[in-house]
Design a protein around this motif. Structure first.
Motif, short mmCIF file in Angstrom:
data_model
loop_
_atom_site.label_atom_id
_atom_site.label_comp_id
_atom_site.label_asym_id
_atom_site.label_seq_id
_atom_site.Cartn_x
_atom_site.Cartn_y
_atom_site.Cartn_z
N THR A 536 0.84 -1.21 0.00
CA THR A 536 0.00 0.00 0.00
C THR A 536 0.87 1.25 0.00
O THR A 536 0.62 2.21 -0.76
CB THR A 536 -0.94 0.01 1.21
OG1 THR A 536 -1.77 -1.16 1.19
CG2 THR A 536 -1.83 1.24 1.21
N VAL A 537 1.91 1.24 0.83
CA VAL A 537 2.83 2.38 0.87
C VAL A 537 3.50 2.58 -0.47
O VAL A 537 3.59 3.71 -1.00
CB VAL A 537 3.88 2.17 1.98
CG1 VAL A 537 5.02 3.18 1.84
CG2 VAL A 537 3.25 2.30 3.36
N LEU A 538 3.98 1.49 -1.08
CA LEU A 538 4.66 1.60 -2.36
C LEU A 538 3.71 2.04 -3.47
O LEU A 538 4.08 2.85 -4.33
CB LEU A 538 5.31 0.26 -2.72
CG LEU A 538 6.45 -0.21 -1.79
CD1 LEU A 538 6.92 -1.60 -2.18
CD2 LEU A 538 7.61 0.78 -1.82
N ALA A 539 2.48 1.51 -3.46
CA ALA A 539 1.52 1.87 -4.50
C ALA A 539 1.15 3.35 -4.44
O ALA A 539 0.93 4.00 -5.46
CB ALA A 539 0.26 1.02 -4.35
N PRO A 651 -7.09 -1.79 14.43
CA PRO A 651 -8.42 -2.12 14.95
C PRO A 651 -9.20 -0.90 15.40
O PRO A 651 -10.42 -0.93 15.47
CB PRO A 651 -8.11 -3.06 16.12
CG PRO A 651 -6.73 -2.71 16.55
CD PRO A 651 -6.02 -2.34 15.29
N GLY A 652 -8.50 0.20 15.71
CA GLY A 652 -9.19 1.41 16.15
C GLY A 652 -9.69 2.27 15.02
O GLY A 652 -10.31 3.30 15.26
N SER A 653 -9.41 1.90 13.76
CA SER A 653 -9.79 2.67 12.59
C SER A 653 -9.33 4.12 12.72
O SER A 653 -10.09 5.06 12.61
CB SER A 653 -11.30 2.64 12.35
OG SER A 653 -11.63 3.20 11.10
N CYS A 654 -8.01 4.27 12.94
CA CYS A 654 -7.42 5.58 13.18
C CYS A 654 -6.52 6.07 12.05
O CYS A 654 -6.09 7.22 12.07
CB CYS A 654 -6.60 5.56 14.48
SG CYS A 654 -7.51 5.01 15.93
N VAL A 655 -6.19 5.20 11.08
CA VAL A 655 -5.27 5.57 10.01
C VAL A 655 -5.80 5.07 8.66
O VAL A 655 -6.71 4.26 8.60
CB VAL A 655 -3.85 4.99 10.25
CG1 VAL A 655 -3.27 5.50 11.55
CG2 VAL A 655 -3.89 3.46 10.24
N ARG A 656 -5.18 5.55 7.59
CA ARG A 656 -5.57 5.15 6.24
C ARG A 656 -4.71 4.02 5.70
O ARG A 656 -5.09 3.34 4.75
CB ARG A 656 -5.45 6.34 5.28
CG ARG A 656 -6.42 7.48 5.52
CD ARG A 656 -6.25 8.55 4.44
NE ARG A 656 -6.66 8.06 3.13
CZ ARG A 656 -5.82 7.70 2.17
NH1 ARG A 656 -4.50 7.73 2.38
NH2 ARG A 656 -6.26 7.28 0.99
N THR A 657 -3.52 3.82 6.24
CA THR A 657 -2.58 2.86 5.69
C THR A 657 -2.33 1.77 6.71
O THR A 657 -1.74 2.03 7.77
CB THR A 657 -1.26 3.56 5.31
OG1 THR A 657 -1.55 4.69 4.48
CG2 THR A 657 -0.34 2.62 4.58
N TYR A 658 -2.74 0.55 6.39
CA TYR A 658 -2.71 -0.53 7.37
C TYR A 658 -2.62 -1.88 6.65
O TYR A 658 -2.92 -2.00 5.46
CB TYR A 658 -3.98 -0.51 8.24
CG TYR A 658 -5.26 -0.46 7.43
CD1 TYR A 658 -5.84 0.76 7.11
CD2 TYR A 658 -5.86 -1.64 6.95
CE1 TYR A 658 -7.00 0.82 6.34
CE2 TYR A 658 -7.02 -1.59 6.18
CZ TYR A 658 -7.58 -0.36 5.88
OH TYR A 658 -8.73 -0.31 5.11
N GLY A 659 -2.20 -2.89 7.42
CA GLY A 659 -2.18 -4.23 6.88
C GLY A 659 -3.48 -4.96 7.10
O GLY A 659 -3.89 -5.80 6.30
N THR A 660 -4.13 -4.67 8.20
CA THR A 660 -5.43 -5.26 8.52
C THR A 660 -6.09 -4.36 9.56
O THR A 660 -5.42 -3.58 10.24
CB THR A 660 -5.28 -6.68 9.09
OG1 THR A 660 -6.56 -7.20 9.42
CG2 THR A 660 -4.41 -6.68 10.35
N ARG A 661 -7.41 -4.47 9.65
CA ARG A 661 -8.13 -3.78 10.72
C ARG A 661 -8.69 -4.77 11.74
O ARG A 661 -9.48 -4.40 12.60
CB ARG A 661 -9.24 -2.90 10.14
CG ARG A 661 -8.69 -1.52 9.71
CD ARG A 661 -9.73 -0.57 9.20
NE ARG A 661 -9.17 0.78 9.09
CZ ARG A 661 -9.69 1.75 8.35
NH1 ARG A 661 -10.77 1.52 7.60
NH2 ARG A 661 -9.14 2.94 8.32
N GLU A 662 -8.24 -6.01 11.63
CA GLU A 662 -8.62 -7.00 12.63
C GLU A 662 -7.76 -6.83 13.88
O GLU A 662 -6.59 -6.44 13.79
CB GLU A 662 -8.45 -8.41 12.08
CG GLU A 662 -9.36 -8.75 10.91
CD GLU A 662 -9.10 -10.13 10.38
OE1 GLU A 662 -9.70 -10.49 9.35
OE2 GLU A 662 -8.28 -10.86 10.98
#
Length: 840
Positions: A536-539, A651-662
């Motif tokens: 995601t970062v690279l894209a 899990p806190g839905s605080c950022v746009r760039t993540y590996g998972t939200r689990e």
């Protein structure tokens, strides 16, 4: 009708003196065991919204009178000292009238790294202790006159305490006392004169008016009865203050946001670099000149942000931050056609009565929002509700631009219930040491001043190319403290969590086996999350974005560092990219290491930097980083750093760039230094970290026998190939999805905090990672676990059993688990059953 009639009629209080006295003062009652009445100034700009030019001119004219009294030569050698919190703006205005005099005000906000130059007590106040914290230790050491400024000169006790303390350290031959009103009794006047003879110094007094307050016998007891009677009648909410409807939490960086059908707009002032926000650490004539030159531009920013139909505007300052908002208000008053008024928030609890014969007609109550040393509590804004303001411009310093300010019950939400438009302007808090003291050559912040990053094996067990630590090595310093002792100091406000280290947890054999089993079970899951966040970062840096396709990874030590190393390995394994990776310190409430940012800016393009962390909980560090980057830029640092954080799990839905939200077990959260390169958490303490130093940390070389840092990295990296296809598919979904943060974690934490009577969201730690930290480092109270959660929580259950902590299974928890820190040192805390939590 006089605004003191209500109190005078009911308590028999009489105000005698100059004709102008009633023009300057009204009366109110306050909840104070030492003094029932409150003299409410009409020209101070604290409790009563007033024309800002009148407020400033009142102080300025007093300063002109002092200059005439002293003569130009002595005026140039004088120093002006104002009193927190009510007279900080007044004192600064007096210093303006003296023209060349430096200014300092006392403070009730301790500031790490600044030595006390004195302190004194204000015996009748609700918050008595004053500190003197000049950045230049020689500011008070001269022999010129000291000009002491307070809003009222009542008994003289505060001034006596000040002079007594300072005269022992910095004796001088002349003092000038300045006040809006001199209300001393004959006996008090004699006492001050005797004290002046005792110290062999001349003491002069300058005031706008003088008089006395006559108090009948029993006034204190009757005043208490009146306060209790009216607060009972108002059901605990004095004055015409409407209940505030719940609104969604607002990120401090959101501009604009919707709040109760009204708009909150953040105004970027463009505050001049190097100009302090006030006189807490000293304000020189050179600072005054620079602020005057910048003032038209600052005012222009606010004027441009005002709604076109604004007719009555309130500029609302913040506690000790009185002067900066006052000068903005003075300029705005001259710039716009709307009627402009000025006042500030306060710590002082005062009864509000909606009567024209009473000085405090309404009251807004909201939580403190600047992480005060005396702990959480209520703050107040008077005569705002019902004041007819269609627009409020709230001006705070950056230390106070916190989640509490933006909370559903915070100041901004309260203001939005009483004004159609709310604007927020943040003045960067002056950081002592960031600028040279007046008269000294400016400190040149060049790359050569900052050391090269520390690397393994000399510092950490990671390979030298895996990460460079922008830290200083404090391995030889004794920093550890017993957990309970440390917790008490943190919660009581006696110490910050970053000033010490918890004793390093040594896992039992059973726990180590649990870690290994958890790692084997979750390695592929972690590898996939590493791949997704890296891709995601690279894209997002592909061709056409204008940014380098070779980002610089900067992990937030230490939880983010293993993730940064894994992201670097993924980029190398899949794309042949050799990404630079550094680790820096960020401290909640203190911000990111500014020297680390300076080093990065000197060696890389700030636009290439990607901040990396392990996971999000409620988003406190996300907000901290955003504010820290703004403060760094406002202080003259390099621009271009993007405060967005890339995390493995969100899990806190605080950022746009993540590996998972689990919310799942990341084994690196199971241990402390032994899974993080044998590095401690970071340390920021004034006696160890100077203005030119990186934050500190320890390298626990002695724990090498139990180090699993390399094992963790190798186990996860070994699964990269098998998750490649899944990563590619998931990245496509992620890039096309709406990734805007919802801050669900923050909302959940607030609900849990309320439900369990903790009263401090910082004691609620959501998610597996944060819960594990609570069990390893803090004094846990209880663990909330999602009912039916499986093996991901085996290590949590084991740690809880070892520490004698209950694990309570609950339904509807948005995280796998939540750790609650013991609120035994938090006043008024109650458990879920409503019973008081008394501690040990």
């Amino acid at each position: 009708m006089w605004s003191g009639d209500w109190v005078a009629e009911r308590l028999g209080v009489e105000l005698d003196g100059d004709e102008r006295l009633r023009e300057l003062l009204g009366l109110a009652l306050r909840r104070n065991p030492k003094r029932a009445h409150l003299l409410v100034s009409h020209v101070l700009g604290k409790h009563v919204p007033q024309s800002p030019s009148l407020v400033w001119r009142s102080g300025y004219d007093l300063g002109v009178r002092v200059r005439r009294l002293l003569g130009d030569d002595e005026a140039r050698r004088s120093v002006v000292l104002g009193y927190a919190e009510t007279a900080t703006g007044l004192g600064h205005s007096v210093a303006d009238g003296l023209a060349l005099a430096p200014y300092l005000h006392s403070t009730r906000r301790p500031v790490p790294g600044v030595a006390r130059a004195g302190g004194f007590e204000e015996s009748h106040s609700h918050a008595t202790s004053h500190l003197l914290l000049p950045e230049d230790p020689e500011l008070l050491a001269g022999d010129g006159p000291l000009v002491l400024v307070d809003d009222e000169f009542s008994t003289g006790n505060t001034v006596l305490n000040t002079i007594r303390d300072l005269h022992e350290r910095y004796p001088r031959g002349r003092y000038v006392i300045v006040a809006l009103v001199d209300m001393r009794s004959t006996a008090d006047r004699g006492r001050l004169a005797e004290f002046a003879r005792e110290i062999d110094a001349r003491v002069d007094l300058v005031a706008l008016a003088s008089g006395t307050v006559r108090l009948p016998e029993g006034v204190l007891e009757r005043g208490r009865e009146l306060v209790a009677e009216h607060e009972r009648a108002a059901d605990g909410v004095p004055g015409p203050v409407s209940p505030v409807s719940p609104v969604s939490p607002v990120s401090p960086v959101s501009v604009p946001v919707q709040r109760d059908a009204r708009r909150l707009v953040r105004v970027d002032l463009g505050w001049p670099a190097g100009v302090p926000d006030g006189g807490r650490h000293g304000f020189t004539a050179a600072h005054r000149d620079r602020l005057e030159a910048a003032a038209p531009g600052l005012v222009g920013q606010i004027a441009a942000a005002l709604p076109a139909d604004a007719r009555r505007v309130l500029v609302l300052g913040f506690e000790e931050l009185m002067y900066a908002p006052l000068r903005l208000a003075v300029g705005l008053e001259a710039e716009v056609e709307a009627e402009v008024r000025y006042s500030t928030t306060t710590r002082s609890p005062v009864l509000a009565v909606d009567d024209p014969g009473y000085a405090i007609r309404s009251r807004l109550v909201f939580p403190a929002h600047d992480d005060p040393a005396d702990g959480p509590g209520d703050r107040y804004a008077y005569n705002v509700a019902g004041g007819g303001f269609d627009t409020v411009v709230a001006v705070v310093d950056s230390v106070a631009d916190t989640p509490e300010l933006h909370a559903p019950d915070g100041l901004l939400a309260q203001l939005a219930r009483h004004a159609e438009h709310v604007l927020l302007a943040v003045v960067p808090s002056h950081v002592p040491g960031a600028q040279a003291v007046e008269g000294a050559p400016e400190r040149q912040e060049t790359p050569s001043m900052l050391p090269e990053p520390l690397r393994g094996p000399a510092f950490s067990s990671y390979a030298p190319d895996e990460v460079g630590w922008l830290l200083q090595d404090l391995s030889e310093v004794e920093l550890e403290a017993p957990t309970e002792e440390r917790e008490e100091a943190i919660q009581s406000g006696g110490a910050h969590y970053a000033e010490s280290l918890p004793v390093e947890y040594q896992p039992s054999e059973q726990y180590q086996e649990l870690f290994k089993a958890a790692l084997e079970t979750s390695a592929a899951r972690i590898a996939q999350a590493v791949g997704v966040v890296t891709e995601t970062v690279l894209a997002e840096r592909s061709e056409g974005t204008g940014r380098s396709e070779r980002p610089v990874l900067v992990s937030l030590a230490r939880a983010g560092t293993p993730v940064g190393v894994l992201m670097r390995r993924w980029a190398q394994h899949r794309h042949g990219l050799d990404l630079p990776h550094y680790a820096v310190s960020i401290v909640r409430g203190r911000g990111i290491d500014a020297n680390a940012l300076r080093w990065l800016a000197a060696h890389h393009d700030p636009a290439d930097v990607v901040f990396v962390d392990g996971w999000t909980g409620k988003g406190a560090i996300t907000r901290e980083l955003a504010q820290a980057v703004r403060d760094f830029e406002d202080a003259g640092g390099a621009k271009g750093f993007d405060p967005e954080i890339a995390v493995l799990a969100d899990p806190g839905s605080c950022v746009r760039t993540y590996g998972t939200r689990e919310d799942f077990l990341i084994p690196s959260a199971c241990l402390n230094s032994t899974v993080s390169g044998l590095i401690s958490r970071t340390v920021l303490r004034a006696d160890l970290v100077g203005p030119d130093d990186f934050h500190g940390a320890k390298f626990y070389r002695e724990l090498a026998g139990t180090d699993v840092s390399g094992h963790f990295l190798d186990t996860v990296a070994a699964r990269f190939d098998e998750v490649g296809d899944a990563v590619d598919a998931q990245v496509k979904e992620v890039l096309s999805a709406d990734r805007a943060p919802t801050w669900e974690g923050w909302a959940a934490v607030e609900r849990i905090s309320t439900a369990y009577g903790i009263n401090d969201v910082n004691l609620v730690k959501p998610g597996v990672g944060e819960t594990t930290r609570v069990l390893l480092r803090r004094v846990p109270w209880k663990i909330l676990a999602q009912r039916g959660a499986g093996a991901d929580l085996d290590h949590v259950r084991l740690l809880a059993e070892q520490r004698g902590v209950d694990v309570e299974e609950v339904d509807g928890l948005p995280y796998s688990c939540v750790g609650l820190i013991h609120p035994q040192y938090t006043r008024g805390a109650t458990g879920a059953d409503g019973k008081a939590v008394t501690g040990k």
